[in-house]
Each structure stands twice: as structure tokens, then as C-alpha cells.
Design an enzyme around this catalytic site. Structure first.
Site, PDB file in Angstrom:
ATOM      1  N   HIS A 158      17.239  11.153   4.562  1.00 13.29           N
ATOM      2  CA  HIS A 158      16.496  10.846   5.786  1.00 13.29           C
ATOM      3  C   HIS A 158      16.788  11.933   6.818  1.00 13.29           C
ATOM      4  CE1 HIS A 158      14.896   7.429   8.544  1.00 13.29           C
ATOM      5  NE2 HIS A 158      14.642   8.617   9.074  1.00 13.29           N
ATOM      6  N   LYS A 201       5.845  10.426   3.213  1.00 14.50           N
ATOM      7  CA  LYS A 201       6.513   9.593   4.211  1.00 14.50           C
ATOM      8  C   LYS A 201       5.450   8.951   5.099  1.00 14.50           C
ATOM      9  CE  LYS A 201       9.323   7.838   7.244  1.00 14.50           C
ATOM     10  NZ  LYS A 201      10.010   8.670   8.234  1.00 14.50           N
ATOM     11  N   HIS A 257      15.275   2.666   7.513  1.00 16.97           N
ATOM     12  CA  HIS A 257      15.558   1.773   8.655  1.00 16.97           C
ATOM     13  C   HIS A 257      15.362   0.307   8.286  1.00 16.97           C
ATOM     14  CE1 HIS A 257      15.978   5.087  11.385  1.00 16.97           C
ATOM     15  NE2 HIS A 257      14.744   5.489  11.224  1.00 16.97           N
ATOM     16  N   HIS A 259      11.365   9.303  20.303  1.00 16.82           N
ATOM     17  CA  HIS A 259       9.997   8.854  20.041  1.00 16.82           C
ATOM     18  C   HIS A 259       9.057   9.110  21.212  1.00 16.82           C
ATOM     19  CE1 HIS A 259      10.698   7.289  16.053  1.00 16.82           C
ATOM     20  NE2 HIS A 259      11.901   6.982  16.501  1.00 16.82           N
ATOM     21  N   ASP A 301      19.201  10.269   9.473  1.00 23.84           N
ATOM     22  CA  ASP A 301      18.198  10.308  10.550  1.00 23.84           C
ATOM     23  C   ASP A 301      18.555  11.420  11.533  1.00 23.84           C
ATOM     24  OD1 ASP A 301      15.875   9.622  11.806  1.00 23.84           O
ATOM     25  OD2 ASP A 301      16.593   7.754  12.657  1.00 23.84           O
TER      26      ASP A 301
END
EC number: 3.5.1.5
Length: 570
Positions: free
Chosen positions: A137, A220, A275, A323, A363
Site C-alpha cells: 500500500h 486500484k 483500510h 485527501h 499507506d
């Protein structure tokens, strides 16, 4: 006539043996050595007055073509999903050629690994050897991540991105053939295995298909691009056609449907759920229950592992940045708040410990830390032992069941999930020698040495002008395997099978080892080594309380961890 010595004397000379236990760093985890593949009295040891000498432990008559290995790691303690044991490891042509007893067959019996004139020796006495870690990830935001990952013991990175673009900072995607080509070209520079995921957010089969032909090892799907049922279905159609994996970050806002709609769209096809705990994203508040399904290969990321007193506080700001959210927009703040639920975060540690969650990843720079996959894996294992107690079958000074479960989370299970377990992911004969050597007191924190395809690419090294290798400052540095043409021969770029068969290596002029991913579609949760539990999971929509087989699961946040400030100044 035999010679007797104490266990301490033996350990000082050759390292611990069968029946001994080793404490891992400053945790309360103890690895118990189950067996010893070397032979007492015939141990292969290098150094002045030791046994690896001409006519003794070294055979100087046989050549490389006659079976002499290129590298041998002597008397190592192997910690792997396959077991915890002591052995010598032989490496030839960049692969593990044998595991067992090394030496000279002319004067020793039952030799598995021939030491000869062509052999380099790495001393494994009092050292632990593990397979190189696999992080599945990865946001490829900055190339400097690769040095950090290697220095932590990670040797394979899978994910997506193109640099610090907004799409990459939020999603692990390298979209389209042009971007994939550029990242495959960039991969030539790095002494680490790499694989790139294309964009799965599309309802067009040709738009998805062209990325697989361009070398993507998978697709993805990410909510920031719209994790719709149509995108899920189309991506999985392509996956089944071309034998690639799909990874998904589901819809936090439930705009495109709830978790039940996502499960319906997946339609019993195998998929890697990122996640799965939900704090990093995914159907709020109950994405976690998807881990109960046999076609789901669940992972969670390291910022929520283990659950500490600081976990909740740091997440809001991280989420806003990653984000592209604004603190002065109420809807953005509400979106961020919906992800961060202490109840599901607390349950995550338990689900990892039960083997319900099968993998741990980073991540990287997108709410996670690329250099802390291994540290946080073992911190979680230690926290669970202290809070829950030993796993069934473990006992005092023997945590082998828990240790093997946790090492599988960042080695063999990610490899199986993404179709690379034929090449890497464990210490087994025939696999590439991606190996990490640890001093036990620094286990999981700072590797002694990192090997890629049998060549040292990163190691602890002192002052270059010193008379010996160890004077301060003593820290991880790149070694010869990380330079020149050795980079290409010591590392792998993974591509799809169809791209491999269409000779993408020559078409793009790639010099690295290029290998195809395979066997990703006929697997299930039951193929996740030591992490294949599928209990019933429920989440209360009001309280976020998590139940496993009807029993509430939770754990306390801790304020002190091992493998932390004791090892780092900053």
C-alpha cells in the site's frame, strides 16, 4: 570423544541453538528455536582460527559449476512463516539454493551447502534472518521513500503514483499507459522490487485493459475517484481475464451504496481490501465486517497500529492533508470525522491478532509511514500479548505461534495476494534471496544488513575514514548492490503476465529483472498463511461497537510502546 560445553559457551561461539529462546528487541516476545539444521562440532564459522579455512570447512577443489555457492549465511536463526529454526543459508545466482548445513563435503558428512573458493561468507551467529518485507500500500509520492523502506527491512513496494501530484497524494494509482511507462522507467534506478497499480475507477473495459498491457500488475479502486459498483465489476472482470489483483479503498460516504452493495458488486470474486479497519477510509462505520468473507484478502495500514493514546488526535489533520480537504468547509470536516472511530480502531488490533486481518502495510506519506511497517507490526504483537496473553500453543519464553502469524502479515501473505509468492515472501529454496539480517536487540527496528538477490544493498556502517567499520556515526547506508548495473540485476520490476508475454522489457528498454505476476484469481482467505480466520463480524451503527461471533472486542490505548524512544533520538 565428544566435548561438552554450556549453552552459554555454545551461544557465544555459534549462536543459540535448539531449545534456546531469543527476546525480540525490547518487546515481551520470545522466539523459541525449534530445531538446528547444522551439526554440533562441524559448525561452519569464519574468522581467525575458525573452521572455514582451506581444507577444513572450505573445499578448494570444487568449482562454482560443481555446486559451490556464491554466498553463505552461517548459523542463522531463521524466523519465517515456515518455522523458527537454526540453519545455514546458501545463495547462488541471487536465489536461495539450499537451507541446512554448510561446509566441505570432503571432510564433513551430510553437507547441503558447499563452501568453496568462490564463496563469500556472512556471519549469522547470534543473528536473526527474515525474508524481506513487502509493503502493498504505497503512494509513490517521493523517491526518497525507497531508501527509508530499505533501511527498515522492506524489499518490495507495491502501489501507485507519479510523484507529489494530488492524485498520488490521495490514491495509490499510476493511471494510464503513459504514466505507467514513466514509472517503469524510473524504477530502473532503485535497488528494490517494484510493482505498479493502474486506475480501476472506470466503467470502460478498454480503458482498464490498456493499463494491464502497459505493465500494471493490478488495478486500484479508490473512493476519491468514485468507488462505484460499476467500477468494481469492470475491474474484477479485467482481473479475471488477465490474472491480476484488484485493491479497493471503499466509499466512506456511502454515496454509491453501503457495504452490502460493495459486497454484491464484488460477487464472490477475490479482492484485496485496503483500510479494512475504516480509519483510513471505507464504508462508515462498518467496512470492517467485510473481513469475515472468504473471498476478501484484508489488510490494514500502520498509522492505527497499534492503538495508542495519540492515535485519534493525529488522524484528523493527516486526513485533511492527504485527501485535499479544507478545515474551513464543514462538509470536509464531517467527512474526516466519519472515518475516525475509536471503537473500530481498537478492534483492529484484536482482528490482526486473531488472524482475521491478513496483512499490514504502510499507506506511505498518505496517512502512513513507509519505514514503520515492520516496527508497528511487532509493536502490535507485543501489545496484544500484554493485553490478551499468549496465543493458544504458546507458553513462557515461546511466542512462536504469534511471531509466525505476525511475520506472515508483511512477507508471504502480501506476496500471495499480489501474485509474486513464487519469487519472494519467505525463506524457501528457489526464491530470490531478499533477506534481512538483524541483531536480536535491534530486531524489527534497525537491520544489520539487507540483501537483494543475495547482494548487500543496505547495511549499518560507521565512519568511512575509520580503521574499522563500526565507529560512530553508525547508521544505515547504501552498499554496492545499490549502485551501477548491480541495481538492475539485484532487483525486480513486476508486470502483468500479458505485458511480460508481449515483451514489455525490450519495448521500454528496461534493464532490470522483469517478472510476471501470476495466480491471483484462484486464491481465497484460506490461502493467507496463519491469518485466515473468517468469524462473523458485526458493527453497531450507533455506537460503532464491534462484535466477533457475538462477543464485543476492544482494547485499551497504550501510552508506552517497545521499539520506540529507546532506539531513536528523534
Amino acid at each position: 570423544m565428544s566435548f561438552k560445553m554450556s549453552r552459554k559457551q555454545y551461544a557465544d561461539l555459534y549462536g543459540p541453538t535448539t531449545g534456546d529462546s531469543i527476546r525480540l528487541a525490547d518487546t515481551q516476545l520470545f522466539a523459541h528455536i525449534e530445531r538446528n539444521a547444522t551439526v554440533y562440532g562441524d559448525e561452519a564459522v569464519f574468522g581467525g582460527g575458525k573452521s572455514i579455512r582451506d581444507g577444513m570447512g572450505q573445499n578448494s577443489q570444487l568449482t562454482r559449476e560443481q555446486g559451490v555457492v556464491d554466498v553463505v549465511i552461517t548459523n542463522a536463526i531463521i524466523i519465517d512463516y515456515t518455522g523458527i529454526y537454526k540453519a545455514d543459508i546458501g545463495i547462488k545466482d541471487g536465489k536461495i539454493s539450499a537451507i541446512g548445513k554448510s561446509g566441505n563435503p570432503s571432510v564433513m558428512d551430510n553437507i547441503d551447502i558447499i563452501i568453496g573458493t568462490s564463496t563469500e561468507v556472512i556471519s549469522g551467529e547470534r543473528k536473526i534472518v527474515t525474508a524481506g518485507g513487502i509493503d502493498t500500500h504505497v503512494h509513490f509520492i517521493s523517491p526518497q521513500q525507497i531508501d527509508t523502506a530499505l533501511a527498515s527491512g522492506i524489499t518490495t513496494l507495491i502501489g501507485g503514483g507519479t510523484g507529489p501530484a494530488e492524485g498520488t497524494k490521495a490514491t495509490t494509482i499510476t493511471p494510464g499507459s503513459w504514466n505507467l511507462r514513466k514509472m517503469l522507467e524510473a524504477a530502473e534506478a532503485f535497488p528494490i522490487n517494484l510493482g505498479f497499480l493502474g486506475k480501476g475507477n472506470s466503467s470502460s473495459l478498454p480503458a482498464l485493459e490498456e493499463q494491464i498491457f502497459a505493465g500494471a500488475i493490478g488495478l486500484k479502486i479508490h473512493e476519491d475517484w468514485g468507488a462505484t459498483s460499476s467500477a468494481i465489476n469492470h475491474s474484477l472482470q479485467i482481473a479475471d481475464k488477465y490474472d491480476i489483483q484488484v485493491a479497493i479503498h471503499t466509499d466512506t460516504l456511502n454515496e454509491c451504496g453501503f457495504v452490502e452493495e460493495t459486497i454484491k458488486a464484488i460477487d464472490n470474486r477475490v479482492i484485496h481490501t485496503y483500510h479494512t479497519e475504516g480509519a483510513g477510509g471505507g464504508h462508515a462505520p462498518d467496512i470492517i465486517k467485510i473481513a469475515a468473507l472468504n473471498n476478501i484478502l484484508p489488510s490494514s495500514t500502520n498509522p492505527t497500529l497499534p492503538y495508542t493514546v495519540n492515535t485519534l488526535d493525529e488522524h484528523l489533520d493527516m486526513l485533511m492533508v492527504c485527501h485535499h480537504l479544507k478545515a474551513n468547509i464543514p462538509e470536509d470536516v464531517m467527512f474526516a470525522d466519519s472515518r475516525i472511530r475509536k471503537e473500530t480502531i481498537a478492534a483492529e488490533d484484536i482482528l490482526q491478532d486473531l488472524g482475521v486481518f491478513s496483512m499490514i502495510s504502510s499507506d506511505s506519506q498518505a496517512m502512513g509511514r513507509v519505514g514503520e511497517v515492520i516496527i508497528r507490526n511487532w509493536q502490535t504483537a507485543d501489545k496484544m500479548k500484554k493485553q490478551i496473553g499468549s496465543l493458544e500453543g504458546d507458553k513462557e519464553y515461546n511466542d512462536n505461534n504469534r511471531i509466525q502469524r505476525y511475520i506472515a502479515k508483511y512477507t508471504i501473505n502480501p506476496a500471495i495476494t499480489h501474485g509474486i509468492s513464487e519469487y519472494v515472501g519467505s525463506i524457501e529454496v528457489g526464491k530470490y534471496a531478499d533477506l534481512v539480517i538483524w541483531d536480536p536487540q535491534f530486531f524489527g527496528v534497525k537491520p544489520d544488513m539487507v540483501l537483494k538477490n543475495g547482494m548487500v544493498v543496505m547495511a549499518l556502517m560507521g565512519d568511512e575514514n575509520a580503521s574499522i567499520p563500526t565507529p560512530q556515526p553508525y547508521y544505515e547506508k547504501k552498499m554496492f548492490g545499490a549502485y551501477g548495473k548491480a541495481v538492475q540485476s539485484s532487483s525486480i520490476t513486476f508486470v502483468s503476465k500479458v505485458a511480460y508475454e508481449n515483451n514489455i522489457k525490450d519495448k521500454l528498454g528496461l534493464n532490470k529483472v522483469v517478472l510476471p505476476v501470476k495466480n491471483t484469481r484462484e486464491i481465497s482467505k484460506q490461502d493467507m498463511k496463519l491469518n485466515n480466520a473468517t468469524p462473523e463480524i458485526e458493527v453497531d451503527p450507533q455506537t460503532y461497537e464491534v462484535k466477533v461471533d457475538g462477543k464485543v472486542i476492544t482494547c485499551e490505548a497504550v501510552d508506552v510502546l517497545p521499539m520506540a524512544q529507546r532506539y531513536f533520538l528523534f
